[in-house]
Design an enzyme around this catalytic site. Structure first.
Site, PDB file in Angstrom:
ATOM      1  N   GLU A 287      -7.740  14.877   8.206  1.00  0.00           N
ATOM      2  CA  GLU A 287      -7.819  14.402   9.647  1.00  0.00           C
ATOM      3  C   GLU A 287      -6.475  14.033   9.728  1.00  0.00           C
ATOM      4  OE1 GLU A 287      -6.460  11.922  11.877  1.00  0.00           O
ATOM      5  OE2 GLU A 287      -8.195  10.477  11.353  1.00  0.00           O
ATOM      6  N   CYS A 337      -3.985   7.594  14.510  1.00  0.00           N
ATOM      7  CA  CYS A 337      -4.010   9.031  14.786  1.00  0.00           C
ATOM      8  C   CYS A 337      -4.216   9.127  16.183  1.00  0.00           C
ATOM      9  CB  CYS A 337      -4.642   9.658  13.954  1.00  0.00           C
ATOM     10  SG  CYS A 337      -6.227   9.286  13.724  1.00  0.00           S
TER      11      CYS A 337
END
Length: 567
Positions: A287, A337
């Site tokens: 990720e 993120c």
């Protein structure tokens, strides 16, 4: 029972005289690795640190908040061997964690971990505040959700069923999901426990054994999680923690005993980890980066808001949208993120939205992360603060942008908070396309494409506003990014919402919300700069297992291929 209270082993990162070592219980606050069910306690006699101890610097003060002792190559080898032995014990021991018969036991232990984690939420949240200086209000809420991941996967493995696939008359074709083996998990600083648990829970539920390397900027809470899991009944070797920086991670990823690597961080490091894992023939989940857009539409069916709404009426419509976008942009000081860093606003409400967002942003409370009223904390390091300052300075050289608020390091703390002026505080910042750009769609698109602030993941409390005229323009702006992790859409027109949700290149899309996360919802990006694979849900369980096919001939075998011409 709950583990010892927080005050027995951590201290609040208040200023201390330079050169003075803060100690706890006659020893400095220091954490060691956790291997094969045992922690190595690095606290030395006489209140002095092991000479190899590394400080973890509080972002709020840039002074040491705690210390850890890095793992050596031998330590990493022992941790991997402990996981390897725990996993492969299943070949001879039907009571081993990874044995197919142990699903119910795994489920029970995961539920026990959830219960013990719930009892220790505040203690662990306060430890997170010490090491990364996220506001206490944020961390206590975030950690209150974490037991859900263990409970979800405890339930999932109880109801998970093998599948019967078509094959042909006289045969039974069964497909099972079996664990992979030893897993390396490398986790970041911004959500230390959340991201670790998102990876750990499905991995151990599936029967794997894990070695975690947390960020060297936030190691302490992961060591405490490992101890808690041991107390809850997780067998030795199933969950191990090694500590250190790049070298420790490289050693872990390159170990031949690894079956999979799971990493959360930036694309540059992701490339190097992917290359090393590929050379080692490891499966990989990553990720990586994000630059999430938040798309704001005007009221459905209204072309001229000024003619239809009074200022008060339009403010009432926009108020919850502005609050949601402010949350999307500034929670965790933008260090996530999926932070909503690009707000793409329909021209009919652009000016009003901009005004209300600035009003809201200006009243955010910056301050001591230990205080529940603090809304905005510091960014993780002085180096990163300088990176943000540099990007904002470069981006604002473009005359098509205007700074509406913030845009600089905050050094205005006084009184009891004066010591925070040494920390890494950057003021919540709103930057918008200037008036000269507003009515020119081509100029808007060009600004978005060329400017560093729209294209670079800043990981800080900075949000950009840009207008659009048509739905397609909004979609094009949203997709004008190398990243494709998250996106939110703000509208009361459900047909419009579904249309735009299908068109944006993001793996996670929210309608009239942002940042929401849950253990059953798949989490990952649609573009490679945002990573590969998925966290959460049955998708993560499948990422931590592999298919094993068993074909049964239900009849007596009578064929002789080599002697029967009609076989």
């Amino acid at each position: 029972p709950p583990l010892p209270p927080l005050t027995s082993f951590i201290f609040c990162p208040r200023p201390t005289p330079r050169g003075t070592m803060t100690t706890v219980n006659d020893g400095p606050l220091c954490f060691g690795q956790y291997i094969n069910g045992q922690t190595i306690d690095p606290i030395c006699q006489g209140g002095t640190l092991d000479k190899g101890a590394v400080p973890v610097v509080s972002p709020a003060t840039n002074r040491p908040a705690l210390h850890f002792v890095p793992s050596t190559d031998n330590d990493v080898d022992r941790a991997v061997q402990a996981a390897h032995d725990a996993f492969h014990a299943r070949d001879t021991d039907a009571t081993a964690w990874s044995h197919p018969s142990q699903m119910s036991r795994r489920s029970a232990v995961l539920n026990s971990i959830a219960a013990l984690l719930r009892q220790n939420t505040e203690r662990l949240a306060d430890l997170e505040v010490v090491q990364i200086a996220r506001p206490k209000k944020e961390m206590r809420f975030q950690l209150s959700r974490l037991p859900e991941w263990f409970e979800y996967y405890a339930s999932l493995i109880r109801v998970h069923e093998d599948s019967i696939k078509p094959f042909g008359p006289g045969y039974l074709n069964i497909t099972k999901r079996v664990p992979l083996g030893v897993i390396a998990q490398i986790t970041p600083f911004n959500h230390p426990l959340l991201i670790t648990i998102k990876k750990l829970a499905p991995a151990i539920a599936a029967g794997n054994c894990v070695v975690v390397k947390p960020s060297e900027l936030a190691p302490a809470s992961i060591v405490e999680l490992a101890k808690l899991c041991g107390e809850a009944g997780l067998p030795p070797g199933v969950f191990n923690v090694v500590l250190g920086g790049k070298e420790v991670g490289e050693r872990l990823v390159s170990d031949e005993r690894m079956s999979k690597v799971d990493f959360t961080g930036g694309p540059a490091v992701g490339r190097s980890i992917g290359a090393a894992a590929g050379a080692n023939l490891c499966a990989v989940t990553q990720e990586l980066g994000g630059k999430a857009p938040m798309i704001v539409f005007g009221p459905p069916g209204v072309e001229d808001c000024a003619a239809t709404y009074s200022e008060e009426g339009l403010d009432s419509y926009l108020a919850p949208i502005v609050s949601g976008n402010a949350f999307g942009a500034f929670i965790a000081s933008g260090q996530t993120c999926i932070a909503g860093t690009r707000i793409i606003v329909h021209e009919s409400v652009y000016d009003a939205f901009k005004r209300k967002l600035v009003e809201k942003t200006k009243v955010f409370s910056m301050g001591d992360p230990e205080l529940m009223e603090t809304a905005i904390g510091p960014v993780i390091s002085k180096k990163h603060l300088e990176f943000i300052e540099s990007c904002v300075e470069e981006g604002l050289q473009d005359p098509s942008l205007e700074l509406l608020c913030g845009g600089k390091r905050h050094t205005g703390f006084v009184g009891d908070e004066e010591h925070l002026n040494e920390g890494n505080y950057f003021e919540p910042t709103v930057i918008a396309a200037s008036k000269d750009t507003l009515m020119n769609a081509e100029a808007v698109a060009e600004l978005h494409k060329r400017n560093i602030l729209f294209q670079t993941e800043l990981f800080g409390p900075i949000v950009l506003l840009i207008p659009f005229q048509t739905r397609q323009e909004a979609i094009d702006l949203a997709n004008d990014s190398q990243f494709g992790l998250g996106c939110s859409i703000w509208t009361n027109d459900l047909a419009e919402a579904h249309s735009v949700a299908d068109a944006v290149h993001a793996g996670i899309v929210w309608l009239n919300d942002h940042h929401k996360n849950g253990p059953s919802s798949p989490w990952g990006g649609l573009k490679k700069q945002s990573g590969t694979g998925r966290e959460n849900g049955i998708e993560a369980y499948h990422e931590y297992t592999q298919a094993k096919n068993i074909v049964f001939n239900t009849n007596r075998f009578t064929s002789d291929w080599f002697s029967d011409p009609n076989a």
